[in-house]
Design an enzyme around this catalytic site. Structure first.
Site, short mmCIF file in Angstrom:
data_model
loop_
_atom_site.label_atom_id
_atom_site.label_comp_id
_atom_site.label_asym_id
_atom_site.label_seq_id
_atom_site.Cartn_x
_atom_site.Cartn_y
_atom_site.Cartn_z
CE LYS A 79 -3.70 2.83 5.75
NZ LYS A 79 -4.85 1.97 5.35
N PRO A 91 0.95 -1.95 2.48
CG PRO A 91 1.51 -0.48 0.77
CD PRO A 91 0.86 -1.77 1.04
CD GLU A 92 -2.01 -1.90 7.93
OE1 GLU A 92 -2.21 -1.38 9.04
OE2 GLU A 92 -2.31 -3.07 7.68
NE ARG A 124 -11.29 -3.67 3.53
CZ ARG A 124 -11.88 -3.88 2.35
NH1 ARG A 124 -12.33 -5.07 2.02
NH2 ARG A 124 -12.02 -2.90 1.50
CG HIS A 172 3.33 -6.63 -11.97
ND1 HIS A 172 3.62 -7.79 -11.26
CD2 HIS A 172 2.34 -6.98 -12.83
CE1 HIS A 172 2.84 -8.77 -11.68
NE2 HIS A 172 2.05 -8.30 -12.63
NE ARG A 194 -4.36 -8.39 -5.78
CZ ARG A 194 -3.50 -9.40 -5.86
NH1 ARG A 194 -2.54 -9.38 -6.76
NH2 ARG A 194 -3.59 -10.42 -5.03
#
Length: 279
Positions: free
Chosen positions: A59, A2-3, A269, A94, A118
Site C-alpha cells: 500500500k 486505499p488498498e 475488524r 485537510h 484522518r
DNA sequence: CCCAAGTCCTGGTTGC
DNA sequence: TGCAACCAGGACTTGG
C-alpha cells in the site's frame, strides 16, 4: 480506504503525469505527516529535484527524485488522497502537504496535493532507497510479484492459529490486502474468515491465492473502490464498490446462495461473510 | 457515544 | 526454565 488496487491506480496515473516535473516549493501544513523526516530535510531534499520514477509496494507509493537518488515514501493510511491539480489548486482544511511543481523548462505549473482527513497517512524522505518500513513486507498479493504463490502462502500460514482474515491483513505475510479485499477474497475462495490460518488445505490455499489475485485484478480494472474517501489523482471515484459481494452487505442476501450474510468482528475488524458458502 | 479504517505498540500466552 | 514467536486488544484520528 486505499488498498493495493487503489494505490496501484494512483501509481499508474502519477507515473504518467508526475515524471518530468520539478519541485519548486514545499508547503507543509501539518508536520505530523512526516515520518523520520524534519521539515527542513523535506524542503532541502525536494526543492530543485525532479521526479524520475513512480512505483508501488503493497500500500506504499514510492517516488524517486534526481539528482542524488532521493526517495519519497507515502502511505495513505485510511483517508489519504494524492491529487494532481493545475493552477486551479485551492486550499483545503485537510491538505497536509502541497508540492508546487513545474513541468519542463518553462512548462505548466502543477500541484501535488496530499490530503488526509484522518491523519493516519505518512510521508517519509530518505536517500539511497525507500523507507525501511518496506523491509518487513511480504510479497504483493498480486500477479506481478513472482514470490506470491500458494507455496509461499503455505509456508507463512503453517502452524498459525490466528483467523485467516487477520493473517491476510498482516502486511508481513502478504502486502496490499486491507479489510475490503480480505473479505471479498475469502468469499470468492469459499473460506470462513474464522478458520485458523494453519488449517487450510493445499487446495484451499490455491483457491485463496487465486481469489486474491482475481479480486485485485478486477478492482484495478475498476480503478479502485470508492466506499468512503478514496478518489484518484483527478478526484474521480472508482467503481469497484458496485462489484462487492460481501463487504458492507451484512444482512443482505448472498449473491451465490441467497442466505443472509453475517457480520462479526475478527481481529478487531468488522467482517462480513456467508455462513453457508464460506466454510 | 460508538463506529470505521491501517499500522504500531503492549502485554499476555503458547510452544519448543 | 527461558526465550522467541504468536495473538489479542488498544491507541491514534475525526466525521458520520
Amino acid at each position: 480506504m486505499p488498498e493495493l488496487p487503489e494505490v496501484e491506480t494512483i501509481c499508474r496515473q502519477l507515473a504518467q503525469r508526475l515524471v518530468g516535473c520539478v519541485v519548486e516549493e514545499v508547503e507543509l501544513a501539518d508536520t505530523a505527516v512526516l515520518l523520520n523526516t524534519s521539515k527542513e530535510e523535506l524542503t532541502s531534499q525536494l526543492v530543485g529535484r525532479g521526479f524520475t520514477r513512480v512505483g508501488r509496494r503493497g500500500k506504499f507509493l514510492l517516488f524517486l527524485l534526481e539528482p542524488g537518488e532521493v526517495w519519497v515514501t507515502v502511505h495513505l493510511g485510511m483517508t489519504g488522497q494524492l491529487l494532481l491539480q493545475g493552477d486551479d489548486a485551492v486550499s483545503h482544511p485537510h491538505n497536509r502537504l502541497v508540492l508546487r511543481l513545474r513541468r519542463g523548462q518553462c512548462g505548466t505549473r502543477e500541484h501535488l496535493v496530499f490530503r488526509d482527513m484522518r491523519k493516519f497517512g505518512r510521508v517519509e524522505v530518505s536517500q539511497g532507497g525507500p523507507s525501511d518500513r518496506l523491509r518487513s513486507l511480504g510479497p504483493d498479493a498480486w500477479e506481478p510479484d513472482p514470490q506470491y504463490d500458494p507455496d509461499f502462502l503455505a509456508s507463512r500460514l503453517e502452524g498459525r492459529k490466528a483467523p485467516i482474515k487477520s493473517l491476510l491483513l498482516d502486511q508481513r505475510i502478504v502486502a496490499g490486502v486491507g479489510n475490503i479485499y480480505a473479505d471479498e477474497a475469502l468469499f470468492r475462495a469459499g473460506l470462513s474468515p474464522l478458520r485458523p490460518g494453519g488449517s487450510l488445505s493445499r487446495s484451499e490455499l490455491e483457491d485463496l491465492c487465486e481469489a486474491l489475485q482475481s479480486v485485485m485484478a478486477k478492482a484495478i480494472e475498476a480503478r479502485g473502490c470508492s466506499i468512503s474517501d478514496y478518489v484518484d489523482t483527478d478526484g474521480r471515484a472508482g467503481s469497484m464498490q458496485t462489484c462487492l459481494a460481501v463487504y458492507g452487505r451484512a444482512g443482505q442476501t448472498c449473491v451465490r446462495c441467497g442466505s443472509t450474510l453475517i457480520r462479526c468482528v475478527v481481529g478487531g475488524r468488522g467482517t462480513t461473510y456467508c455462513p453457508v458458502c464460506q466454510r
